[in-house]
Design a protein around this motif. Structure first.
Motif, PDB file in Angstrom:
ATOM      1  N   TRP A 434       0.820  -1.222   0.000  1.00 12.81           N
ATOM      2  CA  TRP A 434       0.000   0.000   0.000  1.00 12.81           C
ATOM      3  C   TRP A 434       0.854   1.272   0.000  1.00 12.81           C
ATOM      4  O   TRP A 434       0.327   2.376   0.080  1.00 12.81           O
ATOM      5  CB  TRP A 434      -0.949   0.005   1.193  1.00 12.81           C
ATOM      6  CG  TRP A 434      -0.251  -0.089   2.525  1.00 12.81           C
ATOM      7  CD1 TRP A 434       0.389   0.897   3.198  1.00 12.81           C
ATOM      8  CD2 TRP A 434      -0.133  -1.269   3.337  1.00 12.81           C
ATOM      9  NE1 TRP A 434       0.903   0.433   4.380  1.00 12.81           N
ATOM     10  CE2 TRP A 434       0.595  -0.907   4.497  1.00 12.81           C
ATOM     11  CE3 TRP A 434      -0.575  -2.584   3.208  1.00 12.81           C
ATOM     12  CZ2 TRP A 434       0.893  -1.813   5.502  1.00 12.81           C
ATOM     13  CZ3 TRP A 434      -0.265  -3.485   4.209  1.00 12.81           C
ATOM     14  CH2 TRP A 434       0.444  -3.111   5.335  1.00 12.81           C
ATOM     15  N   GLN A 454      -6.386 -10.366  -3.777  1.00 12.96           N
ATOM     16  CA  GLN A 454      -7.211 -10.339  -2.577  1.00 12.96           C
ATOM     17  C   GLN A 454      -8.261  -9.233  -2.706  1.00 12.96           C
ATOM     18  O   GLN A 454      -8.034  -8.221  -3.366  1.00 12.96           O
ATOM     19  CB  GLN A 454      -6.342 -10.073  -1.340  1.00 12.96           C
ATOM     20  CG  GLN A 454      -5.121 -10.965  -1.236  1.00 12.96           C
ATOM     21  CD  GLN A 454      -5.505 -12.428  -1.097  1.00 12.96           C
ATOM     22  OE1 GLN A 454      -6.344 -12.780  -0.272  1.00 12.96           O
ATOM     23  NE2 GLN A 454      -4.890 -13.287  -1.913  1.00 12.96           N
ATOM     24  N   THR A 456      -9.065  -7.103  -0.569  1.00 14.26           N
ATOM     25  CA  THR A 456      -8.582  -5.855   0.027  1.00 14.26           C
ATOM     26  C   THR A 456      -7.743  -5.039  -0.948  1.00 14.26           C
ATOM     27  O   THR A 456      -7.530  -3.841  -0.728  1.00 14.26           O
ATOM     28  CB  THR A 456      -7.735  -6.159   1.274  1.00 14.26           C
ATOM     29  OG1 THR A 456      -6.690  -7.091   0.917  1.00 14.26           O
ATOM     30  CG2 THR A 456      -8.588  -6.756   2.382  1.00 14.26           C
ATOM     31  N   TRP A 457      -7.280  -5.659  -2.030  1.00 15.94           N
ATOM     32  CA  TRP A 457      -6.462  -4.933  -3.002  1.00 15.94           C
ATOM     33  C   TRP A 457      -7.242  -3.803  -3.665  1.00 15.94           C
ATOM     34  O   TRP A 457      -6.650  -2.819  -4.099  1.00 15.94           O
ATOM     35  CB  TRP A 457      -5.929  -5.898  -4.063  1.00 15.94           C
ATOM     36  CG  TRP A 457      -4.830  -6.794  -3.593  1.00 15.94           C
ATOM     37  CD1 TRP A 457      -4.394  -6.953  -2.305  1.00 15.94           C
ATOM     38  CD2 TRP A 457      -4.031  -7.665  -4.404  1.00 15.94           C
ATOM     39  NE1 TRP A 457      -3.373  -7.868  -2.259  1.00 15.94           N
ATOM     40  CE2 TRP A 457      -3.127  -8.326  -3.531  1.00 15.94           C
ATOM     41  CE3 TRP A 457      -3.991  -7.953  -5.744  1.00 15.94           C
ATOM     42  CZ2 TRP A 457      -2.197  -9.247  -3.991  1.00 15.94           C
ATOM     43  CZ3 TRP A 457      -3.068  -8.874  -6.216  1.00 15.94           C
ATOM     44  CH2 TRP A 457      -2.178  -9.518  -5.343  1.00 15.94           C
ATOM     45  N   ASP A 459      -9.037  -1.616  -2.411  1.00 18.63           N
ATOM     46  CA  ASP A 459      -8.873  -0.370  -1.651  1.00 18.63           C
ATOM     47  C   ASP A 459      -7.440   0.145  -1.689  1.00 18.63           C
ATOM     48  O   ASP A 459      -7.188   1.289  -1.297  1.00 18.63           O
ATOM     49  CB  ASP A 459      -9.289  -0.587  -0.192  1.00 18.63           C
ATOM     50  CG  ASP A 459     -10.749  -0.985  -0.065  1.00 18.63           C
ATOM     51  OD1 ASP A 459     -11.562  -0.442  -0.838  1.00 18.63           O
ATOM     52  OD2 ASP A 459     -11.064  -1.838   0.784  1.00 18.63           O
ATOM     53  N   SER A 633     -21.471  -4.326   1.622  1.00 21.31           N
ATOM     54  CA  SER A 633     -20.856  -3.151   1.004  1.00 21.31           C
ATOM     55  C   SER A 633     -21.901  -2.066   0.792  1.00 21.31           C
ATOM     56  O   SER A 633     -23.037  -2.349   0.408  1.00 21.31           O
ATOM     57  CB  SER A 633     -20.241  -3.523  -0.349  1.00 21.31           C
ATOM     58  OG  SER A 633     -19.240  -4.495  -0.189  1.00 21.31           O
TER      59      SER A 633
END
Length: 706
Positions: A434, A454, A456-457, A459, A633
């Motif tokens: 990040w 993933q 989370t990638w 974001d 979401s």
């Protein structure tokens, strides 16, 4: 077109000592030289130089710059010559007019190598006197304001040139207001539908929420009055192109953007700037990672300000810029503040920098460069403050938006590299994925077989290319998970009627249901787009359970005496298929609990009230309400899609209530009527398989509420 008197009055407003005779003479000379010339709109051509001069008066520029604006097209487009301008108005003005003429003759939208050479000439011309580029920028601004009179092809060419060169240049020179307007005018030409869409959404938003700017401005003023700080507060909605760029960079729709409003607080002292910051942070929660102090660390063009983003009224994110009046003048005028006049004298602003320093250092740095491409890349790195240029280990340049991470870098090289990325080194040092990349850094991507993107990638990355590739990979992963879930649901459903879910059976069912094959059937089954019961009914209509065979809810529990009635405990709300026990109440009949219900502890010393019960083994009606604790979401259409999926599972929603609303996620309780534990399991599996569901759990009350 404004006349000479009006123009002189505009200058006199900030420079009472202006050389009125000089400006009047230039006005008359320019009108004479351009007589008989007309713009494409039909207006006299001289209206354009006058409008350019008027734009420069807004920046409080000196007489020489105003006169240059009036004469900037005379040498190029009329019978006037350099010598004649020099004789009439002096060498300084003649040099400025000649410099603008040379800039105008540069073909800045040509091929890459030629463009590099033009950039070199552009910066060399600017290094002699930066007022040349100020006139050229004002010239371009007026041309863009009146671009509708040009042919469609010319409009597109000029808009691209403005977006690629002049707007970033204005921003790099500190004139952010001009950059914003140039970008928005270009955006209007290059993507009119996109701009109109944003404007329509703004109108809708204002109709729904009222004047948010006025409300938040009022809130800030109240906090400053409470803190005893004297300051001016201004607010505005951000420009359509700025919002569009934010949407493109984040991959979010308009409805998910929060910081679409900007506010400025102008104070009388530097100490008050930090006092304002404290008052705002004390009243509203600061957004992590969105604070910058350009007062203690000014930008190279003299820009000073404090930037912070807070969660303001109704949770809306708002950006606040805090600066003194002198800092604000530099922030508005940029390098032009160096020539600004106030009350007839050159304004002594301690924050204005020497405008030639940046250009001079740039031209000195590349004066002997032989590689045009290298020169152009370095110029862009200096000019385009919203982009970063990084290098592969082999020295190849990768262009990314500011805020990009090593993951963006990996996907910019190849989708396969991005998908298999497990780490990165920046300038030979291992860094988290990040990490925000900076200009000129060397990036090495570390990959591994078997690595998959993933969730989370999404974001972490900043580029649309990376976000699209990650979402595509996640969809493929979801499909494999849905197929696996669908296979299990099919197995249970087929065994329920004494059959096996063989490949041939599934393929036959898929053909009859109009699906591509067994894999498609399993994927849609796992995604709750079709039900296992419908698959069974397609092949074995005579074996599928009919509603007429369902157990009446009034006789669903076995073990009660003839006159005893029952109710389900609201704390655990058991359903058929779960082990249960009854607790007798005088006058209330029997309340049934799940065997693991925490509320039963209260009756451990009253064994006479316990009744051994079990559910009827037949098929039950879908009338048993159960609470589902969902975290989903906060995206358009997610809740509606989940409700549809629940309906497709033959379950009925009886109540919905929100527990927590965040900008990115909602937490809510759904009360759903179900048939039995298997039905509950199928619904929860379908919810869990949805990529927009972060978690789904069965909701139980902490204690019995009867």
């Amino acid at each position: 077109m404004i006349d000479a008197d009006d123009l002189i009055e505009l200058v006199r407003n900030y420079n009472p000592r202006t050389n009125e005779k000089l400006i009047r003479s230039a006005y008359a000379y320019g009108m004479e030289m351009h007589e008989g010339q007309f713009r494409r709109s039909g207006e006299p051509y001289f209206s354009h130089p006058v409008a350019v001069a008027a734009i420069l008066t807004e920046m409080h520029l000196d007489d020489a710059t105003i006169v240059t604006a009036l004469l900037h097209d005379t040498i190029e487009d009329t019978r006037s010559t350099y010598g004649e301008v020099q004789d009439r108005f002096g060498t300084e003005i003649a040099e400025l007019v000649d410099g603008v003429t040379k800039l105008t003759n540069l073909q800045l939208s040509s091929s890459e190598t030629k463009q590099a050479e033009n950039f070199r000439k552009l910066f060399f011309a600017m290094s002699k006197d930066l007022r040349v580029i100020l006139v050229k920028l004002a010239d371009r601004l007026h041309n863009m304001r009146t671009i509708k009179s040009m042919s469609p092809e010319k409009q597109v060419q000029k808009a691209h040139e403005t977006m690629d060169i002049f707007a970033p240049l204005a921003g790099r020179m500190g004139m952010q207001w001009m950059r914003d307007e140039l970008e928005d005018l270009s955006f209007r030409v290059l993507n009119p539908e996109g701009r109109n869409s944003i404007m329509r959404r703004f109108i809708t938003l204002q109709r729904e929420t009222g004047d948010v700017v006025q409300k938040i401005t009022g809130d800030i003023r109240k906090e400053l009055e409470r803190a005893g700080i004297e300051a001016d507060v201004y607010g505005r909605a951000k420009k359509p192109y700025s919002i569009w760029r934010k949407m493109e960079a984040s991959g979010q729709g308009f409805s998910r953007l929060s910081d679409i409003y900007g506010f400025r607080v102008i104070t009388t002292s530097e100490a008050d700037c930090y006092g304002v910051l404290g008052a705002i942070h004390q009243r509203w929660r600061a957004v992590p990672g969105r604070f910058k102090d350009y007062i203690s660390q000014p930008k190279s063009n003299g820009y000073r300000s404090i930037h912070t983003t807070v969660s303001g009224r109704d949770g809306k994110r708002v950006e606040v810029q805090i600066r003194t009046r002198e800092m604000h003048e530099v922030a508005e005028a940029g390098v032009a503040a160096h020539w600004a006049y106030r009350d007839g004298v050159r304004a002594e602003n301690p924050f204005a920098v020497d405008p030639a320093q940046w250009v001079a250092s740039l031209t000195d740095r590349f004066e002997n460069a032989d590689d045009h491409d290298e020169f152009l890349e370095h110029v862009r790195m200096e000019m385009y403050s919203d982009q970063v240029f990084c290098f592969t280990p082999k020295g190849e340049v990768v262009k990314l938006p500011r805020g990009a991470t090593p993951l963006d870098f990996a996907y910019a090289i190849h989708t396969r590299i991005g998908d298999s990325c497990v780490g990165a080194k920046v300038d030979t040092i291992r860094v988290p994925l990040w990490t925000r990349l900076k200009n000129g850094q060397s990036v090495e991507i570390i990959t591994a077989e078997g690595q998959r993107p993933q969730a989370t990638w999404i974001d972490i990355v900043a580029t649309g290319r990376a976000k699209a590739a990650i979402r595509r990979s996640l969809r493929d992963e979801d499909r494999r998970r849905f197929e696996k879930l669908g296979k299990e649901l099919a197995r249970v459903a087929f065994e329920h009627v004494g059959k096996r879910a063989t490949e041939k059976a599934l393929t036959t069912a898929a053909r009859h249901m109009g699906l591509a094959g067994s894999q498609e059937l399993l994927a849609r089954l796992g995604a709750a787009e079709i039900t296992a019961r419908s698959v069974v009914e397609t092949l074995y209509p005579d074996l599928a359970e009919k509603k007429g065979d369902e157990i009446d809810a009034a006789r669903a529990v076995v073990g009660l005496s003839g006159e005893q009635s029952f109710t389900r405990a609201p704390c655990c709300r058991p359903v058929p298929g779960e082990r249960i026990v009854g607790i007798a109440y005088r006058g209330k009949g029997v309340v049934i609990h799940a065997i693991d219900c925490a509320a039963l502890e209260a009756y451990e010393d009253q064994p006479q009230r316990w009744i051994d019960l079990r559910w009827h083994s037949g098929v039950h009606q879908p009338v048993y309400d159960v609470g589902l604790d969902l975290t989903i979401s906060n995206d358009a259409g997610v809740l509606g899609r989940l409700c549809t999926q629940i309906g497709e599972q033959k379950a009925n929603i009886t109540d919905l209530r929100f527990l927590d609303r965040k900008p990115d996620f909602y937490r809510l309780i759904l009360d759903v009527e179900l048939r039995d534990a298997e039905h509950l399991h199928a619904v929860m599996l379908a919810m869990e398989a949805d990529s927009d569901v972060a978690s789904v759990e069965r909701h139980r009350e902490l204690k019995e509420t009867t």
